[in-house]
Design a protein around this motif. Structure first.
Motif, short mmCIF file in Angstrom:
data_model
loop_
_atom_site.label_atom_id
_atom_site.label_comp_id
_atom_site.label_asym_id
_atom_site.label_seq_id
_atom_site.Cartn_x
_atom_site.Cartn_y
_atom_site.Cartn_z
N VAL A 88 -12.82 -22.12 13.72
CA VAL A 88 -13.40 -20.88 14.26
C VAL A 88 -14.68 -20.56 13.49
O VAL A 88 -14.70 -20.60 12.26
CB VAL A 88 -12.39 -19.73 14.15
CG1 VAL A 88 -13.03 -18.43 14.65
CG2 VAL A 88 -11.14 -20.04 14.95
N ASP A 89 -15.76 -20.27 14.21
CA ASP A 89 -17.02 -19.96 13.53
C ASP A 89 -17.01 -18.54 12.97
O ASP A 89 -17.26 -17.59 13.67
CB ASP A 89 -18.20 -20.12 14.50
CG ASP A 89 -19.51 -19.67 13.84
OD1 ASP A 89 -19.66 -19.92 12.62
OD2 ASP A 89 -20.36 -19.07 14.53
N ASP A 90 -16.73 -18.45 11.69
CA ASP A 90 -16.82 -17.15 11.03
C ASP A 90 -17.98 -17.20 10.05
O ASP A 90 -17.92 -16.66 8.96
CB ASP A 90 -15.51 -16.81 10.33
CG ASP A 90 -15.03 -17.95 9.44
OD1 ASP A 90 -15.78 -18.94 9.27
OD2 ASP A 90 -13.92 -17.85 8.89
N ILE A 97 -20.89 -27.33 11.07
CA ILE A 97 -20.99 -27.31 12.54
C ILE A 97 -21.46 -28.69 13.04
O ILE A 97 -20.92 -29.24 14.00
CB ILE A 97 -21.97 -26.22 13.01
CG1 ILE A 97 -21.47 -24.84 12.55
CG2 ILE A 97 -22.13 -26.25 14.51
CD1 ILE A 97 -22.49 -23.73 12.73
N ALA A 98 -22.44 -29.24 12.34
CA ALA A 98 -22.99 -30.53 12.77
C ALA A 98 -21.94 -31.63 12.65
O ALA A 98 -21.97 -32.62 13.39
CB ALA A 98 -24.22 -30.88 11.94
N GLY A 126 -20.67 -16.99 21.11
CA GLY A 126 -21.01 -17.16 19.70
C GLY A 126 -22.49 -17.32 19.40
O GLY A 126 -23.35 -17.21 20.29
N ARG A 127 -22.77 -17.60 18.14
CA ARG A 127 -24.15 -17.78 17.69
C ARG A 127 -24.76 -19.00 18.38
O ARG A 127 -24.06 -19.98 18.67
CB ARG A 127 -24.17 -18.06 16.18
CG ARG A 127 -23.60 -16.97 15.33
CD ARG A 127 -23.83 -17.30 13.86
NE ARG A 127 -23.03 -18.42 13.38
CZ ARG A 127 -23.34 -19.16 12.31
NH1 ARG A 127 -24.45 -18.92 11.63
NH2 ARG A 127 -22.55 -20.15 11.92
N ARG A 128 -26.08 -18.99 18.53
CA ARG A 128 -26.74 -20.11 19.22
C ARG A 128 -26.53 -21.44 18.49
O ARG A 128 -26.44 -22.49 19.11
CB ARG A 128 -28.24 -19.82 19.34
CG ARG A 128 -28.56 -18.82 20.43
CD ARG A 128 -30.02 -18.44 20.42
NE ARG A 128 -30.35 -17.54 19.33
CZ ARG A 128 -31.58 -17.18 19.01
NH1 ARG A 128 -32.59 -17.66 19.68
NH2 ARG A 128 -31.79 -16.34 18.01
N ILE A 129 -26.42 -21.37 17.19
CA ILE A 129 -26.36 -22.61 16.42
C ILE A 129 -25.12 -23.46 16.74
O ILE A 129 -25.18 -24.68 16.69
CB ILE A 129 -26.43 -22.30 14.90
CG1 ILE A 129 -26.56 -23.58 14.09
CG2 ILE A 129 -25.23 -21.50 14.43
CD1 ILE A 129 -26.81 -23.34 12.61
N THR B 247 -33.99 -21.66 16.52
CA THR B 247 -32.68 -21.14 16.13
C THR B 247 -32.34 -21.39 14.66
O THR B 247 -31.76 -20.54 14.00
CB THR B 247 -31.58 -21.79 17.00
OG1 THR B 247 -31.95 -21.69 18.36
CG2 THR B 247 -30.25 -21.07 16.80
N LEU B 248 -32.66 -22.57 14.16
CA LEU B 248 -32.16 -22.95 12.83
C LEU B 248 -32.91 -22.34 11.64
O LEU B 248 -32.27 -21.94 10.67
CB LEU B 248 -32.17 -24.49 12.69
CG LEU B 248 -31.20 -25.25 13.59
CD1 LEU B 248 -31.38 -26.75 13.40
CD2 LEU B 248 -29.75 -24.86 13.30
N PRO B 249 -34.23 -22.26 11.64
CA PRO B 249 -34.94 -21.82 10.42
C PRO B 249 -34.76 -20.33 10.12
O PRO B 249 -34.26 -19.57 10.95
CB PRO B 249 -36.40 -22.13 10.73
CG PRO B 249 -36.38 -23.05 11.89
CD PRO B 249 -35.17 -22.68 12.68
N ASP B 250 -35.17 -19.95 8.92
CA ASP B 250 -35.12 -18.54 8.53
C ASP B 250 -36.29 -17.77 9.12
O ASP B 250 -36.19 -16.60 9.45
CB ASP B 250 -35.20 -18.40 6.99
CG ASP B 250 -34.04 -19.12 6.32
OD1 ASP B 250 -32.99 -19.28 6.99
OD2 ASP B 250 -34.19 -19.53 5.16
N THR B 251 -37.44 -18.46 9.19
CA THR B 251 -38.67 -17.81 9.65
C THR B 251 -39.19 -18.52 10.90
O THR B 251 -39.25 -19.75 10.95
CB THR B 251 -39.76 -17.88 8.55
OG1 THR B 251 -39.28 -17.17 7.40
CG2 THR B 251 -41.06 -17.25 9.02
N LEU B 252 -39.56 -17.72 11.91
CA LEU B 252 -40.15 -18.27 13.12
C LEU B 252 -41.51 -17.60 13.35
O LEU B 252 -41.61 -16.38 13.32
CB LEU B 252 -39.23 -18.00 14.32
CG LEU B 252 -39.79 -18.31 15.71
CD1 LEU B 252 -40.15 -19.79 15.86
CD2 LEU B 252 -38.80 -17.90 16.81
#
Ligand code: SF4
Lengths: 196, 472
Positions: A88-90, A97-98, A126-129, B247-252
């Motif tokens: 579960v993504d908490d 995730i990868a 959930g989150r996009r990642i 999506t992944l980085p801290d800054t966009l």
């Protein structure tokens, strides 16, 4: 003078004599018949996604079979859909995730005419990642979420949420125009279309 | 003429990729000698044209969508200041920071400073015409920051120390064995046993880029649309590298031309139908990402939007040319253009190639700096028919020819025309000549030398274009 003032000043000067344009004609199709699920399936398959029409009680088993290993799910995914032993993504790290084999989420809207699935980061998505790093994305779609057209989808969505529109798996045609799946995102998209 | 701050200004010299080293006819001459290039281009443009035609035919309301898209863009241009301020307000409310860049130098300085502040020495990039236009990569490199292009084609172009040749498929001038060579020479950590099989090449890029994505804290993108009403930005792509960067980085950091703003959320219902079908010939592109400012817990927590003028206000100042800013960068006009098909994108000397480049680049730079480009066309009208937002490129070409410094460019025009007209396939397009006649007749001026005779042509010419040209 700030750059903003400079730019806006230039634009105003450029438009000084511009006549006001007429109204935007909106006589393109805006009324649509009910979404045709067969069209959706046809378009998804055309994009190399796999589609299965199943009952909601089968989701967990089918997802486990497709994934064949670790499955990440968002915290808000219905418990009944979760295969045994899901992650579960908490707030999982990107590495974890990868390393997962698959991700299982719900969706917000699907567009039959274009074979598009839209995620809006609701709790069951959930989150996009999480839908980005695993190689396999399994999406559960309820029939009521399918609309016929792009205008209907735009009307249903909330622009304040982060939105991801997905039409088939990742693809590139950059090498001599040969389509190659999965340069970056998930290489496989599986859609589980629930019976009503 | 004296200028003051607030006068529309063209893109500055000495920075960016809007000006070529040599005029179009000379550059085209080199390209024409390259058989491989022409074969690749013909294959690409024919294939994409075919796909696009098929999916467009599926929509019964394509013409209505085009008219709506055109009208929305005209509306945008007419109230650009108000829409930009609305966009700024909405993005700011949602935790983003908006910067205004009057030209390429300012934009590069803003982005470089933003990256410096993060302490990162590397940035990942989504394919973006605006950042190519201002030569952001070169500016970052000069500041000791490594920009990594993550779109496969852009990566091929970057690793090959090359320039893109097509808006949509930037590395179309390269074949698989060249790409293999480029990877072997320039891609860190590549398997020396690499073959030239496209899936193998793509997998090598995937592996290299995965590591880069997961270890880089700053991303730079462009934007296809910025919605004033909601502050939402949208990036349309195929590979998923865009999703990664967004999506992944801290800054966009997103660099967006000021013309990319659209008024309302619902306007996307028009453009999301027009763009993919006109562009890649798909019903929808594989991925579209939309974000509004910062979303706590999801995606970059530090978001900057850089609004770029760099000559756009100068384009706007010309009533007869301003609709070039309506362009949504679909590349459909390239794929139908007989001149582009033979010369490729490099001949245009700008990041904007093909018919749209022939009208946009000279307007952005001032026509003196790109005087031969308005002549890089047979005025066949195919680009207008293909354009999903109905930009009347042929009329703007005629208008710009009139404004171009004459004697030199007329010679250039005739040379450009001579080689184009020398190609037998073009003559099969006699039907298109009718459009030329109409344009010339409507304007009644602005056509150099023999082009004026087009006015004598009937609406549908009785003789073929070839006969007319020969007897001119
Ligand atoms: S001018 Fe029209 S056809 Fe050409 S790239 Fe722009 S939108 Fe597409």
């Amino acid at each position: 003078m700030s750059s903003k003032d400079v730019i806006l000043g230039r634009v105003r000067a450029a438009l000084r004599d511009a006549p006001a344009p007429g109204p935007v004609p909106r006589d393109y199709r805006r009324e649509f018949p009910a979404a045709d699920l067969d069209v959706l399936v046809d378009r998804l398959v055309d994009y190399k996604a796999s589609v299965r029409r199943i009952g909601s009680e089968q989701v967990a088993a089918v997802a486990r079979e497709i994934a064949g290993g670790t499955v990440v799910v968002p915290e808000g995914l219905p418990v009944a859909w979760r295969p045994e032993g899901v992650l579960v993504d908490d707030g999982l790290t990107p590495d974890r995730i990868a390393a997962a084999d698959a991700v299982l989420t719900a969706a917000a809207v699907a567009v039959a005419e274009t074979g598009t699935i839209v995620l809006d980061a609701s709790p069951d998505q959930g989150r996009r990642i999480i839908t980005l790093l695993p190689d396999v994305h399994i999406v559960v779609l309820r029939p009521g979420q399918v609309v016929a057209s792009v205008p209907e989808a735009v009307a249903r969505l909330d622009p304040s949420r982060p939105l991801t529109w997905i039409s088939g798996p990742s693809a590139t045609s950059d090498i001599e125009l040969n389509r190659v799946e999965g340069v970056h995102g998930p290489r496989h998209l599986h859609v589980l279309l629930l019976d009503s | 003429m004296s200028t003051f701050l607030g006068m529309p200004a063209t893109a500055p010299r000495g920075v960016g990729h809007l000006r070529g080293d040599e005029p179009f006819p000379a550059a085209a001459h080199t390209a024409l000698a390259n058989d491989q290039l022409r074969r690749n281009l013909r294959h690409a443009t024919t294939t994409i044209r075919g796909k696009s035609g098929r999916v467009i035919a599926e929509l019964p309301d394509w013409q209505e969508l085009r008219s709506a898209g055109s009208a929305i863009k005209a509306d945008v241009m007419s109230r650009l200041p108000e829409l930009l301020e609305e966009l700024e307000a909405r993005v700011t409310e949602r935790g983003g920071v908006v910067h205004w860049a009057a030209d390429a130098n300012q934009a590069n300085a803003i982005v470089t400073e933003l990256v410096r502040r993060t302490g990162s020495e590397r940035v990942i990039k989504v394919k973006s015409m605006a950042t190519q236009e201002i030569a952001l990569n070169e500016a970052l490199e000069a500041a000791g920051i490594q920009p990594v292009e993550t779109d496969l084609a852009e990566l091929i172009v970057q690793l090959g120390n090359d320039q893109p040749s097509h808006i949509l498929v930037p590395a179309i001038h390269r074949n698989r064995s060249e790409i293999r060579e480029i990877f072997l020479t320039a891609m860190p950590g590549v398997d020396p046993g690499l073959t030239d099989d496209p899936p193998v090449l793509a997998a090598a890029a995937r592996k290299y880029l995965r590591e880069t994505f997961l270890s880089t804290k700053v991303a730079i993108s462009g934007a296809n649309f910025g919605i004033a009403e909601t502050g939402t930005l949208a990036v349309v792509e195929s590979e998923g590298n865009g999703r990664m960067c967004l999506t992944l980085p801290d800054t966009l950091i997103t660099v967006m031309g000021i013309e990319k703003v659209v008024p309302a959320w619902r306007d996307l219902e028009v453009f999301l139908q027009l763009l993919p079908r006109a562009s890649t010939g798909e019903r929808m592109n594989p991925y579209t990402t939309m974000w509004t400012g910062v979303t706590p817990g999801d995606g970059p927590q530090d978001f900057h939007l850089v609004l770029l003028d760099n000559g756009r206000s100068a384009v706007l100042a010309d009533p007869a040319g301003r609709s070039a800013l309506h362009c949504i960068r679909c590349s459909a006009c390239l794929n139908v253009c007989p001149v582009y098909e033979r010369t490729g994108g490099h001949a245009y000397g700008s990041v904007y190639p093909g018919p749209i480049g022939a009208v946009l680049s000279p307007q952005l730079t001032g026509i003196e700096d790109n005087a031969s480009l308005p002549f890089a066309s047979s005025l066949c009208g195919a680009c207008f028919d293909a354009c999903p937002v109905r930009i009347d490129i042929p009329s703007i070409l005629v208008h710009l020819r009139n404004r171009a410094p004459h004697p030199k460019s007329e010679r250039a025009a005739m040379r450009a025309a001579a080689y184009t007209m020398d190609r037998p396939k073009l003559y099969a397009r006699a039907q298109r000549a009718a459009k030329l006649a109409r344009i010339a007749g409507r304007r009644g001026r602005g056509l150099p030398l023999g082009w004026n005779r087009a006015r004598d042509l009937p609406e549908i010419p009785a003789q073929t274009f070839r006969d007319w040209w020969a007897s001119r």
